[in-house]
Write an enzyme that holds these catalytic residues in place. Structure first.
Site, PDB file in Angstrom:
ATOM      1  N   GLY A  97       4.308   6.594  -0.728  1.00 56.32           N
ATOM      2  CA  GLY A  97       5.520   6.389  -0.207  1.00 56.32           C
ATOM      3  C   GLY A  97       5.264   7.012   1.166  1.00 56.32           C
ATOM      4  N   LYS A 120       7.089   7.478  13.074  1.00 56.31           N
ATOM      5  CA  LYS A 120       5.928   7.870  12.277  1.00 56.31           C
ATOM      6  C   LYS A 120       5.256   9.095  12.910  1.00 56.31           C
ATOM      7  CE  LYS A 120       1.418   5.790  11.181  1.00 56.31           C
ATOM      8  NZ  LYS A 120       0.475   4.643  11.481  1.00 56.31           N
ATOM      9  N   ASP A 132       0.835  16.948   6.365  1.00 57.12           N
ATOM     10  CA  ASP A 132       1.609  17.622   7.199  1.00 57.12           C
ATOM     11  C   ASP A 132       2.940  16.953   7.742  1.00 57.12           C
ATOM     12  OD1 ASP A 132       0.306  15.983   8.877  1.00 57.12           O
ATOM     13  OD2 ASP A 132      -0.533  17.827  10.077  1.00 57.12           O
ATOM     14  N   GLY A 133       2.812  15.522   7.307  1.00 57.82           N
ATOM     15  CA  GLY A 133       4.119  14.560   7.849  1.00 57.82           C
ATOM     16  C   GLY A 133       3.850  14.383   9.351  1.00 57.82           C
ATOM     17  N   ARG A 183       7.979   2.913  15.438  1.00 55.58           N
ATOM     18  CA  ARG A 183       7.613   1.527  15.136  1.00 55.58           C
ATOM     19  C   ARG A 183       8.449   0.691  14.695  1.00 55.58           C
ATOM     20  NH1 ARG A 183       2.629   1.749  10.773  1.00 55.58           N
ATOM     21  NH2 ARG A 183       4.338   2.584   9.343  1.00 55.58           N
ATOM     22  N   ARG A 190       5.598  -3.346   1.228  1.00 58.26           N
ATOM     23  CA  ARG A 190       4.504  -3.480   1.375  1.00 58.26           C
ATOM     24  C   ARG A 190       4.173  -4.166  -0.122  1.00 58.26           C
ATOM     25  NH1 ARG A 190       2.840   1.091   4.590  1.00 58.26           N
ATOM     26  NH2 ARG A 190       4.894   1.650   5.359  1.00 58.26           N
ATOM     27  N   ASP A 259      -1.123  -0.709   0.142  1.00 63.28           N
ATOM     28  CA  ASP A 259       0.074  -0.246   0.564  1.00 63.28           C
ATOM     29  C   ASP A 259       0.104  -0.356   1.985  1.00 63.28           C
ATOM     30  OD1 ASP A 259      -2.109   1.388   0.174  1.00 63.28           O
ATOM     31  OD2 ASP A 259      -1.203   2.947   1.784  1.00 63.28           O
ATOM     32  N   ASN A 260      -0.813  -1.117   2.604  1.00 65.37           N
ATOM     33  CA  ASN A 260      -1.124  -1.471   4.035  1.00 65.37           C
ATOM     34  C   ASN A 260      -0.988  -3.034   4.289  1.00 65.37           C
ATOM     35  OD1 ASN A 260      -1.151   1.343   4.710  1.00 65.37           O
ATOM     36  ND2 ASN A 260      -3.576   1.109   4.553  1.00 65.37           N
ATOM     37  N   ASP A 269      -0.344  -0.985   9.966  1.00 62.97           N
ATOM     38  CA  ASP A 269      -1.068   0.232   9.920  1.00 62.97           C
ATOM     39  C   ASP A 269      -2.320   0.139  10.680  1.00 62.97           C
ATOM     40  OD1 ASP A 269      -2.852   2.454   9.184  1.00 62.97           O
ATOM     41  OD2 ASP A 269      -1.563   2.694   7.400  1.00 62.97           O
TER      42      ASP A 269
HETATM   43  P1  AMP Z   1      -2.302   5.654   5.186  1.00 60.27           P
HETATM   44  O1  AMP Z   1      -3.825   5.834   4.897  1.00 60.27           O
HETATM   45  O2  AMP Z   1      -1.997   5.836   6.689  1.00 60.27           O
HETATM   46  O3  AMP Z   1      -2.104   4.160   4.994  1.00 60.27           O
HETATM   47  O4  AMP Z   1      -1.585   6.476   4.357  1.00 60.27           O
HETATM   48  C1  AMP Z   1      -1.831   6.635   3.098  1.00 60.27           C
HETATM   49  C2  AMP Z   1      -0.637   7.390   2.467  1.00 60.27           C
HETATM   50  O5  AMP Z   1      -0.885   8.804   2.995  1.00 60.27           O
HETATM   51  C3  AMP Z   1       0.750   7.075   2.677  1.00 60.27           C
HETATM   52  O6  AMP Z   1       1.773   7.375   1.631  1.00 60.27           O
HETATM   53  C4  AMP Z   1       0.996   7.915   3.920  1.00 60.27           C
HETATM   54  O7  AMP Z   1       2.487   8.363   4.304  1.00 60.27           O
HETATM   55  C5  AMP Z   1       0.251   9.198   3.707  1.00 60.27           C
HETATM   56  N1  AMP Z   1       0.015  10.154   4.809  1.00 60.27           N
HETATM   57  C6  AMP Z   1      -1.035   9.917   5.662  1.00 60.27           C
HETATM   58  N2  AMP Z   1      -1.003  10.766   6.609  1.00 60.27           N
HETATM   59  C7  AMP Z   1      -0.179  11.571   6.253  1.00 60.27           C
HETATM   60  C8  AMP Z   1       0.324  12.964   6.683  1.00 60.27           C
HETATM   61  N3  AMP Z   1      -0.329  13.460   8.013  1.00 60.27           N
HETATM   62  N4  AMP Z   1       1.056  13.749   6.122  1.00 60.27           N
HETATM   63  C9  AMP Z   1       1.858  13.151   5.014  1.00 60.27           C
HETATM   64  N5  AMP Z   1       1.510  11.886   4.477  1.00 60.27           N
HETATM   65  C10 AMP Z   1       0.326  11.352   4.924  1.00 60.27           C
HETATM   66 MG    MG Z   2      -0.326   3.125   5.548  1.00 56.94          MG
END
Ligand code: AMP
Ligand code: MG
Length: 487
Positions: A97, A120, A132-133, A183, A190, A259-260, A269
């Site tokens: 998510g 983002k 940390d979001g 974005r 996805r 998911d990407n 991504d």
């Molecule tokens: P990604 O590797 O960017 O495709 O992210 C994979 C998952 O990790 C997704 O669910 C993202 O929302 C989550 N995610 C990545 N970085 C963070 C972050 N800094 N804080 C919270 N969730 C993250």
């Molecule tokens: Mg991603």
């Protein structure tokens, strides 16, 4: 409470700034979580993509730093985090998510197309798990630059509307400036979104999702006999075309988890992505891709693998008889190689200037790539030089065979040159330059390399005076290049 008051205060100042029509947030609550961006300390705009703003019907000057970081919510926004699952490096994670992305809503653009607007790095959501979001400045600039470069190359992609710093620190291996990217995407749905509902056996949501995707991305399929099978075919076609485009410019996505992979067929991504310099099919950039799962040459096979995961989620919708559904879907997935090869071959034919087709073309292209690999020839530079009919010593054996083939192609030399220069870019976001651009911004607060590089990359197929640095492959000393403030 303070944060809430700040949001309300700025709300009234931005009436009808963006004409939202939020179809995804109207879908049932099983599909998303309502969440507001977290207010940050000291927002500052880095960049507004004015042309894209206009395309979305937004006055560029109305896009303030507060909106860019989520401190102010434009009226009509309906902020949500979308639920999805996904296979990460082959391992299934039933809940991922939007952990750091918040969908503000959707607009209908000037061409009548529905587009998502998403922040983002705008703070934690119910899907953040241990994250940390937040987003760091470097990756935000990389995504802005590379996604816009991809668009300029003519490759389907999510877009960048704004980049802003938050005035807050984010903690990774080191302490980094925080930033938010706005974005824009045809949608953020996805393969992993389908997986989220399939694994929960939530067939109602799954069907709603599939029908939403058909309505939104492939409306012509509504009339077909088996719309959900047709959906699989359509996503397969879009992904085959997309990955063929990637490999034709030397793009390595780097993290092709399910998911990407967007079902719209847009590149999404830009985490560990990079463009290949010297041609080597085994090239990997991402340090987390230990076994080269997402290496340059593996990308089509991984796309097919991901599509097989999509097909699994659609089985119950394809046919109530599960054995029959599996049989039908398997045959479709097996056809991917052929569909991809068609896109690959037509793209590379154009790269070597052919508009006619002969059986020997595949072998001719393959022998070019073999010679380039042997010589460690730069992928982009070599094709651009070919487009200019330059003699290339490393290709001394190959060039006569090519010239002989060109004699049987109907185009004039002028037309061929024009065609080749329109598909073989002079400028790609070379990784050493991207790194240099990020270092200047992060270490020195200097955004001029970002601006300069972006300007060059907006016209990738045109030779530009004073831009030679961006066209040339890195010299060995540049591979380990570091910038220092004040020099
Ligand atoms: P990604 O590797 O960017 O495709 O992210 C994979 C998952 O990790 C997704 O669910 C993202 O929302 C989550 N995610 C990545 N970085 C963070 C972050 N800094 N804080 C919270 N969730 C993250
Ligand atoms: Mg991603």
């Amino acid at each position: 409470m303070a944060a809430y008051i700040r949001i309300m205060a700025t709300l009234s100042e931005n009436i009808a700034l963006i004409r939202f029509d939020n179809s995804y947030s109207r879908l049932p609550g099983s599909m998303h979580a309502r969440v507001a961006p977290t207010v940050v300390e000291a927002p500052r705009l880095i960049k507004v993509n004015r042309a894209l703003a206009r395309e979305l019907g937004i006055a560029p000057d109305a896009l303030t730093p507060e909106i860019a970081v989520g401190n102010a919510l434009p009226e009509g926004a309906s902020p949500i985090a979308q639920a999805y699952a996904g296979h990460q490096f082959g391992n299934f994670v039933p809940q991922l998510g939007d952990g750091r992305a918040i969908l503000l809503g959707e607009v209908i653009d000037a061409g009548g197309k529905r587009r998502d607007i998403q922040l983002k790095g705008a703070g934690p959501t119910p899907f953040s798990r241990r994250g940390d979001g937040r987003a760091a400045l470097g990756p935000v600039l990389r995504e802005y630059l590379v996604s816009e470069a991809m668009h300029a190359l003519g490759i389907p992609t999510t877009r960048a509307l704004m980049a802003a710093t938050t005035g807050e620190k984010v903690y990774r291996e080191t302490v980094l400036p925080g930033a938010v990217l706005t974005r824009v995407a045809a949608s953020h749905i996805r393969v992993g979104t389908f997986q989220f509902f399939a694994v929960r056996r939530d067939l109602d949501s799954l069907k709603l999702l599939a029908d939403h995707v058909i309505d939104r991305h492939y409306p012509h399929l509504k009339e077909s006999e088996r719309p959900h099978l047709a959906l699989l075919d359509a996503v397969m076609e879009a992904q085959a075309a997309l990955v063929a485009r990637w490999v034709q410019v030397g793009f390595i996505h780097g993290v092709m988890n399910t998911d990407n992979m967007a079902v719209s067929g847009e590149t999404i991504d830009y985490g560990p992505c990079a463009f290949m310099d010297a041609f080597d099919p085994a090239t990997v950039f991402s340090s987390i891709d230990e076994y080269g799962r997402y290496a340059y040459a593996n990308q089509p096979a991984i796309a097919q693998w991901n599509l097989a995961r999509l097909a699994e989620t659609l089985l119950t919708l394809i046919d109530p008889d599960s054995e029959k559904a599996v049989k039908i879907a398997t045959a479709r997935i097996e056809a991917f190689s052929e569909i991809y090869s068609r896109h690959w071959l037509s793209g590379f034919r154009r790269k070597i200037g052919l508009v006619s087709e002969e059986d020997g073309d595949l072998g001719l292209i393959q022998s070019l790539l073999d010679a380039m690999q042997l010589a460690r020839a730069d992928f982009t530079f070599t094709f651009r030089r070919l487009a200019k009919s330059e003699d290339i010593p490393e290709l001394a054996d190959w060039m006569p065979k090519w010239r002989e083939r060109l004699l049987r192609d109907p185009q004039s030399t002028e037309d061929r040159k024009a065609l080749m220069q329109s598909v073989n870019p002079a400028y790609i976001p070379r990784n050493h330059m991207v790194e240099e651009m990020i270092a200047a911004a992060v270490e020195c607060g200097d955004y001029s390399p970002f601006e300069n590089m972006l300007a060059v990359l907006m016209r990738p197929y045109e030779d530009q005076p004073d831009a030679a640095r961006y066209a040339e492959p890195p010299v060995p000393s540049e591979e380990a290049y570091r910038t220092f403030c004040g020099t």
